[in-house]
Design a protein around this motif. Structure first.
Motif, mmCIF file in Angstrom:
data_model
loop_
_atom_site.group_PDB
_atom_site.id
_atom_site.type_symbol
_atom_site.label_atom_id
_atom_site.label_comp_id
_atom_site.label_asym_id
_atom_site.label_seq_id
_atom_site.Cartn_x
_atom_site.Cartn_y
_atom_site.Cartn_z
ATOM 1 N N ILE A 296 0.867 -1.179 0.000
ATOM 2 C CA ILE A 296 0.000 0.000 0.000
ATOM 3 C C ILE A 296 0.900 1.224 0.000
ATOM 4 O O ILE A 296 1.675 1.413 0.944
ATOM 5 N N PRO A 297 0.871 2.044 -1.048
ATOM 6 C CA PRO A 297 1.727 3.238 -1.082
ATOM 7 C C PRO A 297 1.551 4.077 0.174
ATOM 8 O O PRO A 297 0.454 4.161 0.737
ATOM 9 N N GLU A 298 2.636 4.686 0.610
ATOM 10 C CA GLU A 298 2.631 5.412 1.876
ATOM 11 C C GLU A 298 1.593 6.525 1.907
ATOM 12 O O GLU A 298 0.973 6.791 2.949
ATOM 13 N N GLU A 299 1.359 7.169 0.765
ATOM 14 C CA GLU A 299 0.407 8.286 0.741
ATOM 15 C C GLU A 299 -1.039 7.823 0.918
ATOM 16 O O GLU A 299 -1.932 8.640 1.172
ATOM 17 N N TYR A 300 -1.292 6.512 0.791
ATOM 18 C CA TYR A 300 -2.648 5.991 0.951
ATOM 19 C C TYR A 300 -2.875 5.331 2.309
ATOM 20 O O TYR A 300 -3.999 4.955 2.633
ATOM 21 N N ARG A 301 -1.830 5.163 3.108
ATOM 22 C CA ARG A 301 -1.932 4.343 4.321
ATOM 23 C C ARG A 301 -2.853 4.931 5.377
ATOM 24 O O ARG A 301 -3.426 4.196 6.177
ATOM 25 N N GLU A 302 -2.983 6.247 5.416
ATOM 26 C CA GLU A 302 -3.925 6.862 6.345
ATOM 27 C C GLU A 302 -5.317 6.947 5.722
ATOM 28 O O GLU A 302 -6.330 6.794 6.414
ATOM 29 N N LYS A 303 -5.359 7.158 4.407
ATOM 30 C CA LYS A 303 -6.641 7.366 3.734
ATOM 31 C C LYS A 303 -7.514 6.119 3.724
ATOM 32 O O LYS A 303 -8.741 6.224 3.686
ATOM 33 N N ILE A 304 -6.894 4.928 3.738
ATOM 34 C CA ILE A 304 -7.692 3.700 3.610
ATOM 35 C C ILE A 304 -8.621 3.483 4.801
ATOM 36 O O ILE A 304 -9.558 2.681 4.717
ATOM 37 N N PHE A 305 -8.377 4.197 5.908
ATOM 38 C CA PHE A 305 -9.255 4.074 7.065
ATOM 39 C C PHE A 305 -10.421 5.059 6.997
ATOM 40 O O PHE A 305 -11.261 5.093 7.893
ATOM 41 N N GLY A 306 -10.465 5.867 5.944
ATOM 42 C CA GLY A 306 -11.572 6.803 5.755
ATOM 43 C C GLY A 306 -12.786 6.099 5.189
ATOM 44 O O GLY A 306 -12.694 5.042 4.553
ATOM 45 N N LYS A 307 -13.939 6.697 5.409
ATOM 46 C CA LYS A 307 -15.190 6.093 4.950
ATOM 47 C C LYS A 307 -15.256 6.028 3.429
ATOM 48 O O LYS A 307 -15.003 7.017 2.756
ATOM 49 N N PHE A 308 -15.569 4.853 2.912
ATOM 50 C CA PHE A 308 -15.817 4.609 1.490
ATOM 51 C C PHE A 308 -14.584 4.867 0.615
ATOM 52 O O PHE A 308 -14.711 5.028 -0.592
ATOM 53 N N TYR A 309 -13.401 4.903 1.245
ATOM 54 C CA TYR A 309 -12.205 5.126 0.440
ATOM 55 C C TYR A 309 -11.685 3.799 -0.098
ATOM 56 O O TYR A 309 -11.571 2.815 0.632
ATOM 57 N N GLN A 310 -11.388 3.785 -1.396
ATOM 58 C CA GLN A 310 -10.836 2.595 -2.043
ATOM 59 C C GLN A 310 -9.685 3.001 -2.958
ATOM 60 O O GLN A 310 -9.824 3.914 -3.774
ATOM 61 N N ILE A 311 -8.551 2.318 -2.772
ATOM 62 C CA ILE A 311 -7.410 2.583 -3.653
ATOM 63 C C ILE A 311 -7.740 2.121 -5.065
ATOM 64 O O ILE A 311 -7.450 2.790 -6.053
ATOM 65 N N ASP A 312 -8.391 0.961 -5.143
ATOM 66 C CA ASP A 312 -8.773 0.399 -6.440
ATOM 67 C C ASP A 312 -10.102 0.994 -6.877
ATOM 68 O O ASP A 312 -11.170 0.480 -6.543
ATOM 69 N N GLU A 313 -10.053 2.111 -7.599
ATOM 70 C CA GLU A 313 -11.277 2.777 -8.023
ATOM 71 C C GLU A 313 -12.018 2.027 -9.118
ATOM 72 O O GLU A 313 -13.163 2.324 -9.417
ATOM 73 N N SER A 314 -11.368 1.036 -9.722
ATOM 74 C CA SER A 314 -12.036 0.266 -10.776
ATOM 75 C C SER A 314 -12.983 -0.785 -10.198
ATOM 76 O O SER A 314 -13.743 -1.404 -10.928
ATOM 77 N N HIS A 315 -12.898 -1.011 -8.863
ATOM 78 C CA HIS A 315 -13.736 -2.000 -8.173
ATOM 79 C C HIS A 315 -13.485 -3.421 -8.694
ATOM 80 O O HIS A 315 -14.362 -4.262 -8.652
ATOM 81 N N SER A 316 -12.249 -3.664 -9.164
ATOM 82 C CA SER A 316 -11.935 -5.010 -9.635
ATOM 83 C C SER A 316 -11.838 -5.994 -8.477
ATOM 84 O O SER A 316 -11.975 -7.205 -8.662
ATOM 85 N N ILE A 317 -11.604 -5.465 -7.255
ATOM 86 C CA ILE A 317 -11.597 -6.298 -6.060
ATOM 87 C C ILE A 317 -12.819 -5.931 -5.235
ATOM 88 O O ILE A 317 -13.076 -4.759 -4.976
ATOM 89 N N ALA A 318 -13.575 -6.947 -4.826
ATOM 90 C CA ALA A 318 -14.820 -6.701 -4.094
ATOM 91 C C ALA A 318 -14.537 -5.924 -2.810
ATOM 92 O O ALA A 318 -13.568 -6.177 -2.107
ATOM 93 N N GLY A 319 -15.419 -5.001 -2.518
ATOM 94 C CA GLY A 319 -15.263 -4.200 -1.301
ATOM 95 C C GLY A 319 -16.030 -2.905 -1.437
ATOM 96 O O GLY A 319 -16.395 -2.492 -2.539
ATOM 97 N N ASN A 320 -16.291 -2.273 -0.287
ATOM 98 C CA ASN A 320 -17.052 -1.031 -0.335
ATOM 99 C C ASN A 320 -16.403 0.080 0.462
ATOM 100 O O ASN A 320 -16.999 1.141 0.638
ATOM 101 N N GLY A 321 -15.202 -0.147 0.993
ATOM 102 C CA GLY A 321 -14.498 0.915 1.693
ATOM 103 C C GLY A 321 -15.088 1.263 3.042
ATOM 104 O O GLY A 321 -14.886 2.372 3.533
ATOM 105 N N ILE A 322 -15.820 0.313 3.648
ATOM 106 C CA ILE A 322 -16.445 0.577 4.941
ATOM 107 C C ILE A 322 -15.767 -0.207 6.058
ATOM 108 O O ILE A 322 -15.653 0.263 7.188
ATOM 109 N N GLY A 323 -15.291 -1.407 5.738
ATOM 110 C CA GLY A 323 -14.736 -2.307 6.749
ATOM 111 C C GLY A 323 -13.632 -1.701 7.587
ATOM 112 O O GLY A 323 -13.654 -1.788 8.824
#
Length: 355
Positions: A296-323
């Motif tokens: 996980i790139p360092e610039e995203y490591r804090e953002k991934i804990f935000g609501k509905f944030y997903q690094i993979d914007e293409s949604h190729s991996i199942a998930g909703n950014g809530i967990g």
């Protein structure tokens, strides 16, 4: 709760100091105006006494009074305007800025250089505007992500139901399509549950129903619940830790481990590794969940804990950014921390909690 109170107390102190500064400024301005007018009046009176009575006669007395009055009025008006333009400008700026925020212009920012207390009000306004702008961005992202996450399984279910209506459909295909519909239904239920849980935890300020229990055993049970997931990806599981007790809300912490484990399994490479480690030292319990997945790139490591944030914007991996948002909120409520880093070829999520 304490942080919220301290912020409110700080804001109240800042407001009072700013109000005191503005009040003092007006008092000083009024004193300066009165002093200047008095000095000018005394000087003109002296000039009149020396020259007007002896040389110009009584008519000049009236002229002198008019001159003194006009000078006082003009000087007072000029100085009042100057003081007002200086000390009332912050208030006018903030009123105008609040009007723009009310119109939805959340990119509004104020710039001011002057007394520290007044400048702090400007900084507070800019912080508020930035927060509102972030909320607006979050709202837009939520609508986009939420609609996508709901639309995809609904369209899938609708499509397979249409196929099941075919009279000539073999039994094997019927079972296959019904299994897909079942999975998509479970996915919708999971999204709804996560959103309801996140809403509940965000409105919660204190933890109730804390008990002392065996957290190591709890993590082992969560691993068993997700056995189907990690065995399908042929992951090599590594768990080597002693029994450790933790005082916390057991149901909430179970959700933390399930979400972190599910996330690790989801992003781990096929036939990779999944490692879980629990340690207790210095009055803290540390749980590490590591997987051989992408970094996980360092610039995203804090953002991934935000609501509905997903690094993979293409949604190729199942998930909703809530967990992960739920994980962070629960850990925060327990006065703990959660972080992500890289150790060798593994992405590691670390949860630290008071023992």
């Amino acid at each position: 709760m304490k942080l919220k109170q301290s912020l409110e107390e700080r804001d109240d102190i800042t407001y009072k100091e700013s109000k005191r500064t503005i009040r003092n400024a007006f008092i000083i301005g009024a004193i300066i105006i009165v002093t200047l007018v008095s000095v000018i009046t005394l000087l003109l009176d002296r000039l009149y006494l020396e020259y007007a009575v002896d040389e110009l006669g009584a008519t000049s007395w009236i002229v002198a009074i008019i001159v003194i009055a006009m000078t006082g009025i003009i000087s007072g008006a000029a100085l009042s305007y100057l003081a007002g333009s200086i000390y009332l400008k912050p208030i006018n700026d903030i009123i105008d800025g609040m009007g723009k925020l009310a119109e939805g212009k959340f990119d509004t920012r104020l710039s001011y250089k002057g007394p520290g207390d007044i400048e702090s009000i400007y900084r507070g306004f800019n912080a508020l505007a930035k927060q509102l702008q972030n909320v607006e961005i979050l709202r837009s992202d939520f609508i986009n992500n939420f609609s996508h996450e709901f639309k995809t399984p609904i369209m899938s279910i609708n499509g397979f139901i249409s196929l099941l209506k075919s009279k000539d459909l073999p039994r094997e295909k019927q079972i296959e399509y019904l299994n897909i519909i079942e999975e998509e239904t479970q996915r919708l239920a999971m999204i709804t549950t996560n959103i309801l849980n996140l809403t509940k935890y965000e409105s919660q300020e204190i933890i109730t129903d804390k008990t002392e229990y065996n957290v190591s055993e709890q993590i082992r049970m969560c691993v068993l619940l997700l056995e189907r997931n990690w065995t399908q990806k042929k992951l090599k599981l590594s768990m080597d830790f002693d029994d450790t007790t933790l005082e916390a809300n057991e149901d909430m912490m179970r959700q933390v481990w399930i979400n972190l484990l599910d996330n690790a399994i989801k992003f781990a490479f096929e036939e990779g590794e999944l490692e879980i480690d629990v340690t207790s030292q210095g009055g803290k319990i540390a749980v590490k969940i590591a997987d051989t997945g992408p970094d996980i790139p360092e610039e995203y490591r804090e953002k991934i804990f935000g609501k509905f944030y997903q690094i993979d914007e293409s949604h190729s991996i199942a998930g909703n950014g809530i967990g992960l948002s739920i994980v962070k909120r629960i850990v925060d409520l327990h006065d703990g921390t959660v972080s992500v880093g890289r150790e060798g070829d593994k992405t590691v999520f670390t949860v630290e909690l008071p023992a």
